[in-house]
Design a protein around this motif. Structure first.
Motif, PDB file in Angstrom:
ATOM      1  N   ALA A  95     -14.527  -2.948   1.267  1.00 43.49           N
ATOM      2  CA  ALA A  95     -14.764  -3.653   0.005  1.00 43.49           C
ATOM      3  C   ALA A  95     -15.334  -2.721  -1.054  1.00 43.49           C
ATOM      4  CB  ALA A  95     -15.713  -4.825   0.242  1.00 43.49           C
ATOM      5  N   LEU A  96     -16.301  -1.900  -0.671  1.00 44.15           N
ATOM      6  CA  LEU A  96     -16.914  -0.981  -1.628  1.00 44.15           C
ATOM      7  C   LEU A  96     -15.924   0.072  -2.104  1.00 44.15           C
ATOM      8  CD1 LEU A  96     -20.406  -0.472   0.066  1.00 44.15           C
ATOM      9  CD2 LEU A  96     -19.855  -1.933  -1.896  1.00 44.15           C
ATOM     10  N   GLU A  97     -15.120   0.579  -1.188  1.00 43.15           N
ATOM     11  CA  GLU A  97     -14.152   1.602  -1.569  1.00 43.15           C
ATOM     12  C   GLU A  97     -12.976   1.005  -2.344  1.00 43.15           C
ATOM     13  OE1 GLU A  97     -12.887   4.025   1.706  1.00 43.15           O
ATOM     14  OE2 GLU A  97     -14.934   4.433   2.385  1.00 43.15           O
ATOM     15  N   GLY A  98     -12.614  -0.230  -2.014  1.00 45.02           N
ATOM     16  CA  GLY A  98     -11.431  -0.831  -2.619  1.00 45.02           C
ATOM     17  C   GLY A  98     -11.667  -1.455  -3.978  1.00 45.02           C
ATOM     18  N   ALA A  99     -12.917  -1.775  -4.301  1.00 46.75           N
ATOM     19  CA  ALA A  99     -13.205  -2.496  -5.544  1.00 46.75           C
ATOM     20  C   ALA A  99     -12.643  -1.825  -6.801  1.00 46.75           C
ATOM     21  CB  ALA A  99     -14.713  -2.712  -5.685  1.00 46.75           C
ATOM     22  N   PRO A 100     -12.768  -0.508  -6.959  1.00 48.15           N
ATOM     23  CA  PRO A 100     -12.209   0.116  -8.170  1.00 48.15           C
ATOM     24  C   PRO A 100     -10.688   0.066  -8.236  1.00 48.15           C
ATOM     25  CG  PRO A 100     -13.834   1.551  -7.096  1.00 48.15           C
ATOM     26  CD  PRO A 100     -13.501   0.468  -6.131  1.00 48.15           C
ATOM     27  N   HIS A 101     -10.052  -0.288  -7.128  1.00 51.94           N
ATOM     28  CA  HIS A 101      -8.589  -0.296  -7.058  1.00 51.94           C
ATOM     29  C   HIS A 101      -8.003  -1.711  -7.009  1.00 51.94           C
ATOM     30  CE1 HIS A 101      -8.818   4.026  -6.127  1.00 51.94           C
ATOM     31  NE2 HIS A 101      -9.794   3.715  -5.297  1.00 51.94           N
ATOM     32  N   TRP A 158      -3.772  -3.767  -6.468  1.00 47.65           N
ATOM     33  CA  TRP A 158      -4.008  -5.123  -5.940  1.00 47.65           C
ATOM     34  C   TRP A 158      -3.866  -5.106  -4.418  1.00 47.65           C
ATOM     35  CZ3 TRP A 158      -2.178  -9.081  -2.971  1.00 47.65           C
ATOM     36  CH2 TRP A 158      -2.694 -10.370  -3.199  1.00 47.65           C
ATOM     37  N   GLY A 159      -4.757  -5.782  -3.754  1.00 42.52           N
ATOM     38  CA  GLY A 159      -4.644  -5.911  -2.307  1.00 42.52           C
ATOM     39  C   GLY A 159      -5.673  -6.871  -1.770  1.00 42.52           C
ATOM     40  N   ARG A 160      -5.366  -7.463  -0.639  1.00 39.78           N
ATOM     41  CA  ARG A 160      -6.283  -8.391   0.012  1.00 39.78           C
ATOM     42  C   ARG A 160      -6.381  -8.028   1.496  1.00 39.78           C
ATOM     43  NH1 ARG A 160      -7.240  -9.147  -4.507  1.00 39.78           N
ATOM     44  NH2 ARG A 160      -7.211 -11.108  -5.718  1.00 39.78           N
ATOM     45  N   ILE A 161      -7.594  -7.748   1.944  1.00 38.64           N
ATOM     46  CA  ILE A 161      -7.862  -7.518   3.364  1.00 38.64           C
ATOM     47  C   ILE A 161      -8.748  -8.660   3.827  1.00 38.64           C
ATOM     48  CG2 ILE A 161      -8.899  -5.990   5.077  1.00 38.64           C
ATOM     49  CD1 ILE A 161      -8.466  -3.699   2.985  1.00 38.64           C
ATOM     50  N   VAL A 162      -8.283  -9.385   4.832  1.00 39.64           N
ATOM     51  CA  VAL A 162      -9.071 -10.473   5.403  1.00 39.64           C
ATOM     52  C   VAL A 162      -9.234 -10.185   6.889  1.00 39.64           C
ATOM     53  CG1 VAL A 162      -9.330 -12.939   5.738  1.00 39.64           C
ATOM     54  CG2 VAL A 162      -8.111 -12.088   3.722  1.00 39.64           C
ATOM     55  N   ASN A 163     -10.456 -10.013   7.317  1.00 38.34           N
ATOM     56  CA  ASN A 163     -10.757  -9.716   8.713  1.00 38.34           C
ATOM     57  C   ASN A 163     -11.275 -10.984   9.389  1.00 38.34           C
ATOM     58  OD1 ASN A 163     -10.343  -6.720   8.578  1.00 38.34           O
ATOM     59  ND2 ASN A 163     -11.985  -6.911   7.078  1.00 38.34           N
ATOM     60  N   VAL A 164     -10.534 -11.469  10.366  1.00 40.20           N
ATOM     61  CA  VAL A 164     -10.976 -12.656  11.081  1.00 40.20           C
ATOM     62  C   VAL A 164     -12.049 -12.215  12.064  1.00 40.20           C
ATOM     63  CG1 VAL A 164     -10.322 -14.595  12.547  1.00 40.20           C
ATOM     64  CG2 VAL A 164      -8.742 -13.774  10.781  1.00 40.20           C
ATOM     65  N   SER A 165     -13.276 -12.395  11.632  1.00 43.89           N
ATOM     66  CA  SER A 165     -14.429 -12.068  12.453  1.00 43.89           C
ATOM     67  C   SER A 165     -14.782 -13.305  13.269  1.00 43.89           C
ATOM     68  CB  SER A 165     -15.592 -11.606  11.564  1.00 43.89           C
ATOM     69  OG  SER A 165     -16.719 -11.243  12.314  1.00 43.89           O
ATOM     70  N   SER A 166     -16.039 -13.662  13.304  1.00 45.91           N
ATOM     71  CA  SER A 166     -16.491 -14.757  14.152  1.00 45.91           C
ATOM     72  C   SER A 166     -17.951 -15.005  13.826  1.00 45.91           C
ATOM     73  CB  SER A 166     -16.352 -14.358  15.626  1.00 45.91           C
ATOM     74  OG  SER A 166     -17.101 -15.201  16.479  1.00 45.91           O
ATOM     75  N   ALA A 190      -2.495   0.462   5.191  1.00 39.67           N
ATOM     76  CA  ALA A 190      -2.166  -0.444   4.092  1.00 39.67           C
ATOM     77  C   ALA A 190      -2.704   0.014   2.743  1.00 39.67           C
ATOM     78  CB  ALA A 190      -2.710  -1.838   4.403  1.00 39.67           C
ATOM     79  N   LEU A 191      -3.819   0.733   2.727  1.00 42.25           N
ATOM     80  CA  LEU A 191      -4.496   1.024   1.465  1.00 42.25           C
ATOM     81  C   LEU A 191      -3.691   1.857   0.461  1.00 42.25           C
ATOM     82  CD1 LEU A 191      -8.251   1.585   2.411  1.00 42.25           C
ATOM     83  CD2 LEU A 191      -7.229  -0.334   1.176  1.00 42.25           C
ATOM     84  N   PRO A 192      -2.924   2.857   0.874  1.00 41.26           N
ATOM     85  CA  PRO A 192      -2.204   3.621  -0.159  1.00 41.26           C
ATOM     86  C   PRO A 192      -1.321   2.750  -1.044  1.00 41.26           C
ATOM     87  CG  PRO A 192      -2.200   4.837   1.900  1.00 41.26           C
ATOM     88  CD  PRO A 192      -2.791   3.496   2.207  1.00 41.26           C
ATOM     89  N   HIS A 193      -0.599   1.802  -0.444  1.00 41.07           N
ATOM     90  CA  HIS A 193       0.235   0.905  -1.242  1.00 41.07           C
ATOM     91  C   HIS A 193      -0.627  -0.016  -2.103  1.00 41.07           C
ATOM     92  CE1 HIS A 193       3.374  -1.931  -2.365  1.00 41.07           C
ATOM     93  NE2 HIS A 193       2.639  -2.911  -1.847  1.00 41.07           N
ATOM     94  N   MET A 194      -1.674  -0.575  -1.526  1.00 35.85           N
ATOM     95  CA  MET A 194      -2.560  -1.464  -2.290  1.00 35.85           C
ATOM     96  C   MET A 194      -3.175  -0.735  -3.477  1.00 35.85           C
ATOM     97  SD  MET A 194      -4.595  -3.557   0.710  1.00 35.85           S
ATOM     98  CE  MET A 194      -3.752  -4.664   1.842  1.00 35.85           C
TER      99      MET A 194
END
Length: 263
Positions: A173-179, A137-145, A128-132
């Motif tokens: 999150a750290l890698e995606g923040a600048p993007h 802009w992009g949103r990754i939500v990981n359903v953890s627990s 997903a990241l190349p397009h984001m």
């Protein structure tokens, strides 16, 4: 035009966005797919349960965005990475559970749990990241627990996978923040889903108590709020993390555990 949200929900406009939700045929994934579609997103619903996906797609026909069924077994990691290409929102939700002591835990099941719940999310994020990144802009939500933050006996594979997912989410999150890409976890306690219902029998056997005592004495023992979380409550948190209001939230875990981790 995006349909008005149901009463009790936050107004979130995702018109024009494409969202992918794994484990979408039932439980939390189904609730997330419907919520994001209601917000206007075009949802790719991924699950190995093809019949369940078709039922979901039919249910979502009246929503603003709609749902496309993508039957897929996430142990096929190449296919998982490919299906994520071009998505604006990624919800890593698929999971499985087996309750056994470590010395009795089948190694092949441990491998499958880690593949579906940790390696597949990595491949989906990778896809997903190349397009984001390209659109900023992009949103990754990981359903953890809550088990991404706490351990419980007899759940070695599940706890290991969820702890790993927390670390993967923070790295993204750290890698995606600048993007312009955020990555967060949602951490519910026990949710009213088929996965939890199946645990009642497994936990009864593991602890040597009748099944009817498991909910109160095992599952809800550490929760201050003595009830299960509803799938729609988790879906609302996921939708919020995709909204503009949450653009500064990244690398964190949104805990919905009824006070479990307050101890």
């Amino acid at each position: 035009m995006t349909a008005s949200p149901p009463p009790g929900t936050t107004s979130v406009d995702l018109a024009g966005r494409t969202a992918l939700v794994t484990g979408a045929a039932s439980g939390i994934g189904r609730a997330c797919a419907l919520r994001l579609a209601a917000a206007g997103a075009k949802v790719r619903a991924v699950d190995r349960d093809a019949a369940g996906l078709e039922t979901l797609a039919d249910r979502a026909m009246a929503t603003a965005g709609g749902v496309e069924a993508h039957p897929l077994d996430l142990t096929d990691l190449e296919a998982a990475e490919l299906v994520a290409a071009g998505t604006d929102i990624l919800v890593n939700n698929a999971g499985l559970q087996l309750v056994r002591p470590i010395e009795e835990f089948p190694p092949e099941v441990f491998h499958t749990v880690l593949t579906v719940m940790l390696e597949a999310p990595f491949r989906l994020i990778r896809g997903a990241l190349p397009h984001m990144y390209g659109q900023g802009w992009g949103r990754i939500v990981n359903v953890s627990s809550v088990h991404g933050l706490r351990a419980s006996p007899y759940k070695s594979a599940y706890v290991a996978a969820k702890h790993g997912l927390e670390g993967l989410s923070k790295t993204a999150a750290l890698e995606g923040a600048p993007h312009g890409v955020t990555s967060n976890c949602v951490n519910p306690g026990y949710v009213r889903t088929p996965l939890v219902e199946k645990q009642l029998a497994d936990q009864a056997g593991a602890h040597g108590i009748p099944e009817e005592r498991v909910l109160k004495e095992i599952l809800l023992r550490d929760s201050a709020v003595k009830r299960l979380v509803e799938p729609d409550e988790v879906a609302e948190a996921v939708a919020y993390l995709c909204a503009p209001q949450a653009s500064f939230m990244t690398g964190t875990s949104l805990v919905i555990d009824g006070g479990w981790t307050a101890h």
